[in-house]
Design an enzyme around this catalytic site. Structure first.
Site, PDB file in Angstrom:
ATOM      1  N   ALA A 138      50.850  74.884  61.502  1.00  0.00           N
ATOM      2  CA  ALA A 138      51.324  74.981  60.122  1.00  0.00           C
ATOM      3  C   ALA A 138      50.233  75.613  59.276  1.00  0.00           C
ATOM      4  CB  ALA A 138      51.702  73.601  59.604  1.00  0.00           C
ATOM      5  N   ASP A 300      55.022  61.242  53.903  1.00  0.00           N
ATOM      6  CA  ASP A 300      55.880  62.349  54.315  1.00  0.00           C
ATOM      7  C   ASP A 300      56.595  62.037  55.634  1.00  0.00           C
ATOM      8  OD1 ASP A 300      56.988  64.876  54.173  1.00  0.00           O
ATOM      9  OD2 ASP A 300      55.274  65.883  55.079  1.00  0.00           O
TER      10      ASP A 300
HETATM   11  N1  LIG Z   1      49.044  62.275  68.147  1.00  0.00           N
HETATM   12  C1  LIG Z   1      50.025  63.118  68.434  1.00  0.00           C
HETATM   13  N2  LIG Z   1      50.741  62.985  69.563  1.00  0.00           N
HETATM   14  C2  LIG Z   1      51.743  63.831  69.856  1.00  0.00           C
HETATM   15  N3  LIG Z   1      52.108  64.867  69.085  1.00  0.00           N
HETATM   16  C3  LIG Z   1      51.430  65.070  67.940  1.00  0.00           C
HETATM   17  C4  LIG Z   1      50.362  64.215  67.549  1.00  0.00           C
HETATM   18  N4  LIG Z   1      49.884  64.654  66.365  1.00  0.00           N
HETATM   19  C5  LIG Z   1      50.632  65.716  66.042  1.00  0.00           C
HETATM   20  N5  LIG Z   1      51.570  65.994  66.967  1.00  0.00           N
HETATM   21  C6  LIG Z   1      52.551  67.089  66.956  1.00  0.00           C
HETATM   22  O1  LIG Z   1      52.012  68.174  66.229  1.00  0.00           O
HETATM   23  C7  LIG Z   1      52.822  68.455  65.080  1.00  0.00           C
HETATM   24  C8  LIG Z   1      51.938  68.841  63.899  1.00  0.00           C
HETATM   25  O2  LIG Z   1      51.041  67.782  63.598  1.00  0.00           O
HETATM   26  P1  LIG Z   1      50.857  67.260  62.102  1.00  0.00           P
HETATM   27  O3  LIG Z   1      49.784  66.232  62.098  1.00  0.00           O
HETATM   28  O4  LIG Z   1      52.180  66.878  61.581  1.00  0.00           O
HETATM   29  O5  LIG Z   1      50.312  68.546  61.396  1.00  0.00           O
HETATM   30  P2  LIG Z   1      50.776  69.306  60.064  1.00  0.00           P
HETATM   31  O6  LIG Z   1      49.936  68.722  58.980  1.00  0.00           O
HETATM   32  O7  LIG Z   1      50.438  70.695  60.377  1.00  0.00           O
HETATM   33  O8  LIG Z   1      52.236  69.057  59.870  1.00  0.00           O
HETATM   34  C9  LIG Z   1      53.627  67.210  64.838  1.00  0.00           C
HETATM   35  O9  LIG Z   1      54.848  67.508  64.213  1.00  0.00           O
HETATM   36  C10 LIG Z   1      53.805  66.644  66.241  1.00  0.00           C
HETATM   37  O10 LIG Z   1      54.910  67.255  66.883  1.00  0.00           O
END
Ligand SMILES: Nc1ncnc2c1ncn2[C@@H]1O[C@H](COP(=O)(O)OP(=O)(O)O)[C@@H](O)[C@H]1O
Ligand SMILES: [Mg+2]
Length: 527
Positions: A138, A300
């Site tokens: 993102a 969120d």
């Molecule tokens: N600890 C985790 N285990 C599995 N998948 C994860 C984890 N952290 C993030 N993801 C995957 O990565 C995606 C993006 O992470 P996220 O923290 O939501 O970042 P952003 O702030 O870019 O939205 C999530 O929607 C999820 O699918």
């Protein structure tokens, strides 16, 4: 993209550039922003000349497209404005909430260099494995799978180089423009400078992963039952790299997308034997507990930030946006919802008034009349099963409540913006599941159960003779999700202090009445 590449060689140092300085980057960003805004306005003017109504109708999608293609700051502004339903018309907010935040992944060498610089060692010394392809990318970060040297699976969230510097620079530019706009009173009573400061604070917080780590750890400590928050690997984390336990689940966004594409097995494949209603229920319960009980909440709960594990456990990721509610506000919020549910509308409105901010332009009597009418309709329709689900929906009435706020120049209280956002996001996330979900009903149920949990606490006071009845009552409450069995200290008629103790029975569903009775007996013995 050019700006973030240019800055990747020198990591941004938070707070180094004061608000008063103007950097070369600021000027570059300012001209880029001005050019984008001017061409949007020019095109808008031409469209309006051609066909006024069509131009007005297409404004929201055009605005979204503009923000989507104008870089990280524009995306973040759009995401923030989407939640300010008290300031902007509903259709604009709806469109902005669909803002697409997907950007091409950065090439792996850039990620590797950043992780190595942040953690101070070569990648293969830090991890036993590191996937080059991200699982998500993102505008602020991308997430990679990796393996701990002890064999456990990890997720590593890496911040895009320079993104914080770009945001800070853009917000400096916007603040100057906002100052000018305020001088010219462009937005009437709304202060543009205040709004820019608000969005800047909201967004920049997301770029400090140490804060995100702290939030995750606190949420994890508060979580009970079948809710999963990833464990943070502190030794492999910095302000720009966040390493955590990998959650072996499917993002709700993916399940919902498959289901919406016509695959009826989508939910069953992700969590065999767990009905979607149970998932909606767990999700709602987890969010409501954060919002109303512990007060620290993931701001969120979007389908991409919620994962479903095979046993139906609901997991949260992404704690960059979070909020905290003081006990006093939680009490008022509970009372407001409770009175609304019970039809005590005047009392409910009095509490609601503590949660919003009238401005000098507000006619309180008119606002009261309008809001009470909406609340009456809300209360009536919540129990009216003949109405279409869309009309019974909380979102429908919240929309009306926010409309009344806009018309009467009443603002959201700034510290509650995130609360309403989390509630609205929860609602729209649960709506996407193939179940009939009514947020107000869910909140009502949640409070009822909470109160039954309290009843158990009260029931547990005369602990002299823990009975089967008490054990049965306690077990029922635990199964319904009462977080703990608390046995309080009390005074005996002779004035001796007795009792006191606490038992967290996480596996309540698995343990029987006899176990609860044993726990009660043990507590009594301990007392
Ligand atoms: N600890 C985790 N285990 C599995 N998948 C994860 C984890 N952290 C993030 N993801 C995957 O990565 C995606 C993006 O992470 P996220 O923290 O939501 O970042 P952003 O702030 O870019 O939205 C999530 O929607 C999820 O699918
Ligand atoms: Mg996310």
């Amino acid at each position: 993209v050019a700006a973030s590449r240019a800055s990747s060689a020198t990591p941004p140092r938070p707070g180094r550039t004061g608000a008063g300085e103007v950097t070369l980057r600021d000027l570059r960003r300012a001209s880029a922003l001005a050019w984008r805004a001017a061409s949007f306005l020019a095109r808008d003017a031409i469209l309006r000349l051609r066909d006024r109504d069509a131009a007005a109708a297409s404004l929201a999608p055009r605005l979204r497209a503009l923000l989507e293609t104008s870089g990280v700051t524009a995306v973040k502004i759009g995401q923030y404005l989407a939640i300010r339903v008290d300031l902007l018309p509903a259709e604009i907010c709806r469109e902005l909430s669909r803002l697409f935040d997907r950007v091409p992944a950065l090439p792996f060498p850039v990620i590797r260099a950043l992780v190595e610089r942040e953690l101070g060692a070569p990648l293969d010394r830090l991890f036993a494995g590191f996937d080059e392809e991200p699982i998500g990318a993102a505008s602020i970060a991308q997430v990679h799978r990796a393996r701990h040297r002890n064999g456990s699976r990890l997720a590593v969230k890496v911040q895009r180089p320079g993104v914080a510097a770009v945001l800070r620079s853009d917000f400096r530019v916007l603040r100057r423009l906002a100052w000018l706009a305020d001088r010219l009173a462009v937005f009437g009573a709304v202060s543009a400078v205040e709004l820019v400061d608000e969005i800047a604070a909201f967004t920049l917080r997301e770029t400090d992963f140490r804060q995100e780590a702290r939030t995750a750890e606190r949420l994890r400590a508060d979580a009970v039952g079948s809710v999963h928050i990833p464990r943070i690997e502190r030794r492999l984390s910095t302000a720009r790299v966040l390493t955590m336990e990998f959650i072996p689940g499917v993002p709700l966004a993916a399940i919902v997308a498959t289901a919406e594409a016509g695959d009826p097995q989508a939910f069953d494949r992700a969590a065999p034997g767990v009905p979607p209603a149970a998932i909606a229920d767990r999700l709602a319960r987890a969010c409501l507990r954060q919002l109303f009980v512990t007060g620290l909440f993931q701001g969120d709960p979007h389908p991409a930030n919620v994962l479903v594990e095979r046993d139906g456990t609901v997991a949260f990721v992404d704690f960059g946006i979070f909020g905290e509610l003081a006990e006093t506000d939680r009490v008022v919020l509970r009372r407001y919802v409770r009175n609304l549910a019970l039809g005590r509308l005047e009392a409910s409105f009095d509490d609601y008034l503590l949660l919003v901010e009238p401005t000098p332009g507000t006619d309180l009597a008119a606002y009261r009349r309008e809001t009470l009418a909406i609340m009456a309709g809300w209360h009536r329709s919540a129990g009216d099963l003949d109405l279409s689900p869309a009309l019974r929906l909380t979102a429908h009435f919240q929309g009306q409540m926010f409309g009344a706020m806009r018309r009467n120049k009443v603002r959201m209280r700034k510290d509650l913006v995130l609360f309403w956002r989390a509630l609205a996001v929860l609602d729209s996330t649960a709506q996407r599941l193939p179940v009939r979900f009514d947020l107000l009903a869910a909140i009502r149920r949640f409070f009822e159960e909470e109160e039954r949990g309290e009843l158990v606490r009260q029931l547990a006071i005369p602990l002299q003779s823990p009975s089967r009845d008490l054990a049965r009552e306690a077990l029922r409450a635990l199964r319904r999700g009462a977080p703990k069995l608390v046995v309080e200290t009390h005074e005996t008629p002779q004035g001796h202090r007795r009792g006191g103790g606490e038992a967290t029975v996480l596996a309540a569903a698995a343990c029987g009445e006899a176990t609860v009775l044993l726990v009660l007996l043990a507590l009594r013995a301990a007392a």
